[in-house]
Each structure stands twice: as structure tokens, then as C-alpha cells.
Design an enzyme around this catalytic site. Sequence first.
Site, PDB file in Angstrom:
ATOM      1  N   GLU A  25       0.855  -1.199   0.000  1.00  0.00           N
ATOM      2  CA  GLU A  25       0.000   0.000   0.000  1.00  0.00           C
ATOM      3  C   GLU A  25       0.888   1.245   0.000  1.00  0.00           C
ATOM      4  OE1 GLU A  25      -2.917  -0.028   3.138  1.00  0.00           O
ATOM      5  OE2 GLU A  25      -3.841   1.838   2.452  1.00  0.00           O
ATOM      6  N   ASN A 172     -12.322  -1.236  -1.184  1.00  0.00           N
ATOM      7  CA  ASN A 172     -11.634  -1.831  -0.023  1.00  0.00           C
ATOM      8  C   ASN A 172     -12.339  -1.404   1.261  1.00  0.00           C
ATOM      9  OD1 ASN A 172      -9.140  -2.885   1.537  1.00  0.00           O
ATOM     10  ND2 ASN A 172      -9.312  -0.772   2.240  1.00  0.00           N
ATOM     11  N   GLU A 173     -12.600  -2.338   2.114  1.00  0.00           N
ATOM     12  CA  GLU A 173     -13.205  -2.051   3.423  1.00  0.00           C
ATOM     13  C   GLU A 173     -14.309  -0.990   3.284  1.00  0.00           C
ATOM     14  OE1 GLU A 173     -10.290  -1.532   6.592  1.00  0.00           O
ATOM     15  OE2 GLU A 173      -9.590  -3.580   6.305  1.00  0.00           O
ATOM     16  N   TYR A 239      -7.041  -9.035  11.326  1.00  0.00           N
ATOM     17  CA  TYR A 239      -5.741  -8.747  11.929  1.00  0.00           C
ATOM     18  C   TYR A 239      -5.669  -9.356  13.316  1.00  0.00           C
ATOM     19  CZ  TYR A 239      -4.523  -5.521   8.208  1.00  0.00           C
ATOM     20  OH  TYR A 239      -4.205  -4.982   6.982  1.00  0.00           O
ATOM     21  N   GLU A 295      -6.084  -9.303   3.543  1.00  0.00           N
ATOM     22  CA  GLU A 295      -5.324  -8.605   4.595  1.00  0.00           C
ATOM     23  C   GLU A 295      -5.353  -9.464   5.841  1.00  0.00           C
ATOM     24  OE1 GLU A 295      -6.004  -4.402   5.340  1.00  0.00           O
ATOM     25  OE2 GLU A 295      -6.464  -4.063   3.217  1.00  0.00           O
ATOM     26  N   GLN A 344       1.921  -6.138   5.694  1.00  0.00           N
ATOM     27  CA  GLN A 344       2.153  -5.839   4.305  1.00  0.00           C
ATOM     28  C   GLN A 344       3.573  -6.247   3.935  1.00  0.00           C
ATOM     29  OE1 GLN A 344       0.979  -1.881   3.100  1.00  0.00           O
ATOM     30  NE2 GLN A 344      -0.976  -1.975   4.175  1.00  0.00           N
TER      31      GLN A 344
HETATM   32  O1  AHR Z   1      -3.085  -2.621   6.236  1.00  0.00           O
HETATM   33  C1  AHR Z   1      -3.389  -1.410   6.862  1.00  0.00           C
HETATM   34  C2  AHR Z   1      -4.855  -1.027   6.719  1.00  0.00           C
HETATM   35  O2  AHR Z   1      -5.657  -1.946   7.399  1.00  0.00           O
HETATM   36  C3  AHR Z   1      -5.418  -1.041   5.314  1.00  0.00           C
HETATM   37  O3  AHR Z   1      -5.160   0.138   4.644  1.00  0.00           O
HETATM   38  C4  AHR Z   1      -6.867  -1.214   5.546  1.00  0.00           C
HETATM   39  O4  AHR Z   1      -7.524  -1.867   4.481  1.00  0.00           O
HETATM   40  C5  AHR Z   1      -6.947  -1.975   6.854  1.00  0.00           C
HETATM   41  O5  AHR Z   1      -7.824  -1.408   7.748  1.00  0.00           O
END
Ligand code: AHR
Length: 493
Positions: A25, A172-173, A239, A295, A344
Site C-alpha cells: 500500500e 476496499n473495506e 488482523y 489482509e 504488508q
Molecule cells: O493494512 C493497513 C490497513 O488496514 C489497510 O489500509 C486497511 O484496508 C486496513 O484497515
Amino acid sequence: MDTVIVNADYDGKQISRDIYGHFSEHLGRCIYGGFWVGKNSDIPNINGYRKDVVEAFKEIDIPNLRWPGGCFADEYHWRDGVGACETRKRMINTHWGGVLEDNSFGTDEFFGLCEILGCKPYVNGNVGSGSVQEMSEWVEYITFGGESPISKLREKNGHKEPWKLPFFCVGNENWGCGGNMKPEYYADLYRRYQTYVRQYGATKIFKIACGPNTSDWNWTDVLMKEAGNFMDGLSLHHYTIEPDWSNKHTATGFDEKGWYIALKNASFMETLIRRHDEIMSKYDPEKRVALVVDEWGMWHAVEPETNPGFLYQQNTIRDALVAGITLNIFNNHCDRVRVANIAQAVNVLQSPVLTEGDKMIKTPTWYVFHMYKSHMDATHLTSSVASNEIGMDNARIISLTSSASYKRDVYTVTLTNASLRENKQVCVKLSGLSQKIKSAEATVLTADSMNSCNTFAQPDSVVEKKGTVKITSENEVEVTLPAMSVLQLTMTK
Ligand code: AHR
């Protein structure tokens, strides 16, 4: 002794190599200083791409790279990043650290990067603040081989031939940074935007819809019901965030409880995939639509004295365990999970590679990707583990995890041992094997302490080493799995 039984006579699905994908990103030093230093840099580069970083990703056979975000994707306007560099728009990256974005890395540079990495490009379109026309013309710029004002623009920018676009995500999101939408609203927008993601070239564009945030089951249900027929993949973001994040635990500053909580949270991926798969199967029992976990990874407090908006964090053996556990889960669900991207690639969150000036290090996470390479495109074999429960209070997990595959006479079994103290002797049995095991080898990644990591001063503290393995019968081997370790076992018949 713990046991792992692998069903060697099971004819499973193929483990897609795209499960081992990465994500880049415009965030912190992922693109600028990570992949891209520019042609005039003193740092060794190939046409502006960092040589050491490119080589590190080629070594792990990077299958695909996602770009330009993340949250950045829904603020990105592709025309700002094409044409002569001097005329490109200079602006503030409002989402990530408020720094200058000079757009010197744009579409042409991204496709050039994928070419030298030898990987598939995965582009994420803008729904949050972009128009249908803008998205449609971006796809035309990338893939249209005939004559049009847009393909002429690409030619003027030095690329007469179109590129292939194997993966494209529509937003995205969009439940959060991509527009705070409700699932019904996004489902309608998805149907509309994807209509204009035209199929110009011969390579099919695999269209991905924005999927749920972790356990938002309703989002998956609505998207599958309303738009399932218009997509090839549905994304999922998860995450591993420590609940006591407010304490500002960094990647290296945590206690034993932090170890187990993180690994338990990573293991939650199993529940997420099972449940989302169940919901998807209501509408798509044949599993035509892939779950795209684009992600995933550890999210810690940033390293002291770094820009909080850059999400720069170290990477320890704990991150390696999270990677090993998660990739085992993906392999074991390869019938539904067919694309995934760790967040990432460089200098952001759980990165396989970190850079500082002209220095680069491979993190423990990089070694896990290196050890798991032999699963790529192999046939999945089911496996089961008999091991003890470990952990503390409400953070209890089974000590071992496994996944197994078969490719060209070679069986690969990958194992993780989450115990902080207990070395394990593990008997791995290839049940149903018709021939004898001729040879067996093990590679192991472990460390002296739970927060061991590689630093720019000591880049080789946590590296893979040859492991101990013994063939004990026609279809059994015994391996030693040290405490806090990830192991790759290969057996040839
Ligand atoms: O990876 C960091 C961020 O986490 C990304 O930009 C977003 O899609 C997610 O919330």
C-alpha cells in the site's frame, strides 16, 4: 510423544499458490523506500526498484502483489499517477501519516514491478471516492489492446502492449474507511461498478467484492445473496490485534500472556473461515466464489520514535508462529481460500522484509514463507494432530498445528509448536502410503527467547536451520520440534 497423521491416500484440492500473496500500500515506507527508491538513488536498484527487496521476494516465489491499498485505494485516482513524473500531482497522504505523495509510483511502475518480480498483479479499485467511469477507464488503460484514447495514453506513456490483470477488487473495506457503507448499499454498488470492469484481454479478470471485517457474518450473507453471482471472490480482513493494545505493546515488548493471546487470536482464523464458508455455501455450495483473505497478520503498536501513521513494527518468532499457524489454516481450507495477502510486504505491519537506508533484513515471517513454498500448487492432504493444550487463563490453544501436501513424489508437512518451553518429539505418519519413505529432511525456525528478532545490526539471529528427523518405519518419521518453532518436513517415496 505427539502424533500427526497425514492421509497420504487422500486426493485433495490443489493449494493455490496465490494463498502466499503479498500486499503493498502507499503507506509509510512500503512503496517509497521499500519497493521503490527511484532510478537516481544510491541504493542499488533496477530502474528504480530496490534490488535487495526484489531478490528477497523472488526467493520466496511471490505469486501475486496487491496494490495500491488498503484504505489508500479508495482515495486513489489513477490518473494522478501516470504520465511524465514531473507533472504528476503532489498531494498529502491524508490517511497515512500526512506525508507528501508525489505519485512517482503509479500504474506503469506497479506493473513494471510485477514484471520483475515475476508475479501476478492484483489491483484494488476505488469505490469510496471514485466514479464508475474512472474505474472502467483504469481497467481499459491496463488491459485494452485495441485503439482508444485511453490505450493511446498508455502507449504515450511507453507501453504499447496492454498488461494482464488477473485480480481486481471493487473497493476496499467499504464498511469502514472505504465509505462506511451498509452491506445492502455496497452490494448494489458492487453490481454496478463490476459491470464496467470490462473483459478486454484474454486473461480473465477475477473480480473480487469487498467482504466482511472479521466476524461480520451479516455482511457475507448479504453480499452472497445480493451479488454472489457477479463475483469470483469475496475478500476477508482479519488482523491479530492484542486486546491490551492500549498498553502500547510493541512487536517485541510483550509478556507470556501476550504470546498466548496473540496465537489464540491468530487461530481464530479457523473459526472465521469455517463460518464464512458455511454462509457462502448457502448460496454457493460448489465453492465457485473464493474467499480472498487479502489482509491478515499481526498489528502491534508502532516502534518507538516512528511516525504512528506509518505502522512500522519489528517482527519476532511470535510473528513467525502467527504466519505458520495461519498458512496451515489456509492450506487446510484450500477448497474455499484461494487467494490471500499478508499485510504488508515491506516496512508495514507484519512484513517479511524491513529496510533502513541501504540495509535490508529478512524477518522471521520471511523464513516461514520460504519454508512453506513447497505447498504452492501441491495437492492438499488432510492431517490431524494429537497434542496437549497450553496457555494461560482465557488464552488456551493446542500446542501443535499442521498442514500437508503432495507434489511430484514429495510430501510436505508443516508444523508449528506454540509452547514456550516444551520441545516436542513428533511422530508423523503417512497413513495409506503404498510405498516406503526413502528419504526425509526437516528445516526448522526457532529462537532463544519469545521476542527474538532480526535487526539491522544482527540480521541473522532468527534464521531457518536443518532440523532433526529419523525414519522410524516404512511410513513413519520422528521429528524434533523445539519450543517456539515452525518446521517444514519433506519426505520422498
Ligand atoms: O493494512 C493497513 C490497513 O488496514 C489497510 O489500509 C486497511 O484496508 C486496513 O484497515
